[in-house]
Design a protein around this motif. Structure first.
Motif, PDB file in Angstrom:
ATOM      1  N   HIS A  88       0.818  -1.219   0.000  1.00 35.60           N
ATOM      2  CA  HIS A  88       0.000   0.000   0.000  1.00 35.60           C
ATOM      3  C   HIS A  88       0.853   1.270   0.000  1.00 35.60           C
ATOM      4  O   HIS A  88       0.309   2.378  -0.052  1.00 35.60           O
ATOM      5  N   ILE A  89       2.170   1.108   0.106  1.00 30.76           N
ATOM      6  CA  ILE A  89       3.050   2.285   0.106  1.00 30.76           C
ATOM      7  C   ILE A  89       3.049   2.892  -1.302  1.00 30.76           C
ATOM      8  O   ILE A  89       2.950   2.174  -2.305  1.00 30.76           O
ATOM      9  N   THR A  90       3.145   4.214  -1.374  1.00 31.13           N
ATOM     10  CA  THR A  90       3.161   4.900  -2.675  1.00 31.13           C
ATOM     11  C   THR A  90       4.342   4.406  -3.513  1.00 31.13           C
ATOM     12  O   THR A  90       5.442   4.229  -2.991  1.00 31.13           O
ATOM     13  N   GLY A  91       4.101   4.206  -4.782  1.00 32.47           N
ATOM     14  CA  GLY A  91       5.180   3.791  -5.685  1.00 32.47           C
ATOM     15  C   GLY A  91       5.871   5.028  -6.256  1.00 32.47           C
ATOM     16  O   GLY A  91       5.218   5.888  -6.855  1.00 32.47           O
ATOM     17  N   LEU A  92       7.165   5.142  -6.021  1.00 36.11           N
ATOM     18  CA  LEU A  92       7.912   6.305  -6.509  1.00 36.11           C
ATOM     19  C   LEU A  92       9.307   5.829  -6.867  1.00 36.11           C
ATOM     20  O   LEU A  92      10.100   5.494  -5.989  1.00 36.11           O
ATOM     21  N   CYS A  93       9.576   5.738  -8.156  1.00 40.11           N
ATOM     22  CA  CYS A  93      10.863   5.195  -8.584  1.00 40.11           C
ATOM     23  C   CYS A  93      11.210   5.789  -9.955  1.00 40.11           C
ATOM     24  O   CYS A  93      10.311   6.133 -10.728  1.00 40.11           O
ATOM     25  N   VAL A  94      12.481   5.918 -10.208  1.00 45.25           N
ATOM     26  CA  VAL A  94      12.899   6.398 -11.524  1.00 45.25           C
ATOM     27  C   VAL A  94      13.844   5.363 -12.104  1.00 45.25           C
ATOM     28  O   VAL A  94      14.820   4.976 -11.463  1.00 45.25           O
ATOM     29  N   MET A  95      13.520   4.899 -13.309  1.00 44.15           N
ATOM     30  CA  MET A  95      14.437   3.968 -13.973  1.00 44.15           C
ATOM     31  C   MET A  95      15.322   4.774 -14.920  1.00 44.15           C
ATOM     32  O   MET A  95      14.851   5.332 -15.913  1.00 44.15           O
ATOM     33  N   ASP A  96      16.605   4.848 -14.570  1.00 46.83           N
ATOM     34  CA  ASP A  96      17.534   5.573 -15.423  1.00 46.83           C
ATOM     35  C   ASP A  96      17.796   4.741 -16.671  1.00 46.83           C
ATOM     36  O   ASP A  96      17.892   3.517 -16.603  1.00 46.83           O
ATOM     37  N   ALA A  97      17.902   5.417 -17.802  1.00 48.63           N
ATOM     38  CA  ALA A  97      18.130   4.662 -19.029  1.00 48.63           C
ATOM     39  C   ALA A  97      19.287   5.261 -19.816  1.00 48.63           C
ATOM     40  O   ALA A  97      19.287   5.264 -21.045  1.00 48.63           O
ATOM     41  N   PHE A 112      17.027  14.121 -15.558  1.00 47.49           N
ATOM     42  CA  PHE A 112      16.946  15.183 -14.540  1.00 47.49           C
ATOM     43  C   PHE A 112      16.397  14.668 -13.222  1.00 47.49           C
ATOM     44  O   PHE A 112      16.884  15.006 -12.149  1.00 47.49           O
ATOM     45  N   VAL A 113      15.316  13.879 -13.301  1.00 48.16           N
ATOM     46  CA  VAL A 113      14.609  13.487 -12.073  1.00 48.16           C
ATOM     47  C   VAL A 113      15.483  12.556 -11.237  1.00 48.16           C
ATOM     48  O   VAL A 113      15.591  12.702 -10.026  1.00 48.16           O
ATOM     49  N   LYS A 114      16.144  11.622 -11.923  1.00 48.20           N
ATOM     50  CA  LYS A 114      17.040  10.692 -11.221  1.00 48.20           C
ATOM     51  C   LYS A 114      18.167  11.472 -10.522  1.00 48.20           C
ATOM     52  O   LYS A 114      18.489  11.221  -9.368  1.00 48.20           O
ATOM     53  N   VAL A 115      18.732  12.435 -11.229  1.00 49.35           N
ATOM     54  CA  VAL A 115      19.828  13.229 -10.651  1.00 49.35           C
ATOM     55  C   VAL A 115      19.295  14.060  -9.481  1.00 49.35           C
ATOM     56  O   VAL A 115      19.923  14.145  -8.424  1.00 49.35           O
TER      57      VAL A 115
END
Ligand SMILES: Cc1cc2nc3c(=O)[nH]c(=O)nc-3n(C[C@H](O)[C@H](O)[C@H](O)COP(=O)(O)OP(=O)(O)OC[C@H]3O[C@@H](n4cnc5c(N)ncnc54)[C@H](O)[C@@H]3O)c2cc1C
Length: 400
Positions: free
Chosen positions: A341-350, A379-382
């Motif tokens: 139930h925790i919010t999903g927040l992840c960035v997959m760098d490519a 940008f978001v990952k950095v």
């Protein structure tokens, strides 16, 4: 005065320890035991082999931060605990506790596949990332096929996807891409399952990436063996390689496995209810990767499991701190926050591109589930890296 011993001081443990001390003030003594003096922002390890980050850019000494926040730091390896005697035995002596928090992250199970430890690289440790850097320098002189992926029982496939796309970009930058047959092998039933049963458009987006970057792939496969020159798949297919990086299964660390009174599961992971409290031992808690999380999906071909990423590790650290505080104040109404139930927040760098993965819940059913590609720059990952290091260096554990 209540004494809490936190074993492991990373995303989950450092958050739990600082929050507990911050809110518990003089009524709580908090001792954090970690075998490493450094806090390492593990997600940025994927950039180390390519020289985009040095280890010093993504790590800092944790003792000063903890001291400033009133947490006692013990630089030691925790060897075992006896939950009846309420003591943690370490290489620097024994520590008594009223509450114990297990936040020890994973041990990597290299033994599950013959030849894996010997022949395959692993991106998830500083040593592993630096070895890959050296291997890439050698590879440049004599390029050939590459196999990247994850083994059966893996959960952290996302990090391997990130390494794959960063590597593909590096091969182009080095002007050797045409000399390399690049393979992705995964236990996932389909591309972009990620151990969370996928996201809308995730599979088609990843298929498009594979086509665009000319990456061959095999889904629903395990690894039978890694020989000196081939990765042998569960289907019997042998993929030749000059370089390989495979993400193995994560199990519980030796501290947990050597402590029978913790009643860990067969993989050494900690059983907890959705308050992150041990179901049978009322003063034992766990947070982050050390926690057993049941997969909410069926694997159709080979087994794999859920990823336990940084954001839920941080959240579960906070939940543990709050619940210990509640109990010690005589409040039995604990916070319940099931992992899914925790919010999903992840960035997959490519590789100087990224895919932002957002959902209102990690596991289905979800009301909001978005995969947003950003092909311009990562940008978001950095930003997340800079933000997380900034907040952690200051001990601002209460921030998201
Ligand atoms: C290559 C890679 C890339 C990743 N990328 C992302 C990403 O982009 N986004 C994301 O959200 N997540 C990512 N993750 C996952 C993320 O790193 C984990 O979710 C997070 O590190 C888990 O935090 P933790 O505190 O549970 O465990 P860990 O970070 O593993 O920390 C465990 C701590 O316990 C200590 N410890 C262990 N055993 C003992 C002992 N016996 N005695 C004393 N100390 C001990 C260790 O030294 C360590 O400090 C990635 C993981 C990998 C491997």
């Amino acid at each position: 005065m209540t004494t809490t011993v936190v074993v492991g001081g990373s995303f989950a443990g450092m958050t739990a320890a600082i929050q507990l001390k911050r809110k518990g003030k003089n009524e709580h003594r908090v001792i954090l035991i970690d075998q490493s003096p450094l806090f390492l922002f593990i997600p940025s390890l994927i950039w180390v082999p390519f020289g985009r980050r040095e280890m010093t850019d993504i790590s800092f000494k944790k003792e000063a931060v903890l001291k400033k926040r009133g947490v006692e730091f013990v630089h030691a390896e925790a060897l075992e605990t006896d939950t009846k005697a309420q003591v943690v035995k370490t290489t620097q002596g024994n520590f008594k506790y009223d509450h114990l928090v297990v936040a020890t992250g994973p041990k990597v199970n290299f033994d599950m596949v013959p030849g894996l430890a010997r022949h395959s690289h692993y991106i998830g440790t500083p040593n592993g990332a630096m070895k890959l850097r050296k291997a890439l320098e050698e590879f440049k002189q004599n390029p050939g096929p590459i196999v990247i992926g994850a083994t059966q029982e893996a959960g952290c496939m996302g990090a391997s996807y990130e390494f794959l796309f960063n590597l593909e970009k590096w091969l182009r930058d080095q002007k050797i891409r045409k000399k390399v047959d690049l393979y992705w092998v995964t236990p996932e039933d389909y591309l972009g399952h990620f151990g969370i049963d996928g996201m809308p458009l995730g599979e088609s987006m990843l298929k498009a990436f594979m086509k665009l970057f000319n990456i061959h792939y095999r889904t629903g496969v395990g690894i039978k063996e890694v020989t000196t020159d081939s990765v042998i798949l569960s289907t019997g297919e042998a993929l030749p390689y000059k370089l390989t990086q495979l993400m193995p299964q994560f199990v519980g660390v030796d501290f947990v496995q050597n402590s029978p009174s913790l009643l860990a599961n067969k993989n050494g992971l900690m059983p907890v209810d959705d308050t992150y409290r041990h179901p049978a031992i009322g003063n034992v808690w766990a947070a982050g990767v050390a926690v057993q999380v049941d997969a909410p999906f069926e694997c159709k071909q080979v087994p794999y499991t859920v990823p336990k990423t940084g954001y839920p590790s941080d959240v579960t650290g906070k939940v543990v701190a709050k619940n210990i505080l509640r109990l010690t104040k005589g409040n039995n109404k604990l916070i319940h926050k099931p992992w899914g139930h925790i919010t999903g927040l992840c960035v997959m760098d490519a590789g100087k591109k990224e895919v932002i993965i957002l959902s209102n819940r990690l596991f289905r059913p979800r009301v909001i589930a978005l995969m947003i590609p950003n092909l311009l720059y990562d940008f978001v990952k950095v930003f997340i890296e800079k933000y997380f290091l900034w907040k952690s260096k200051r001990g601002y554990a209460w921030l998201p």
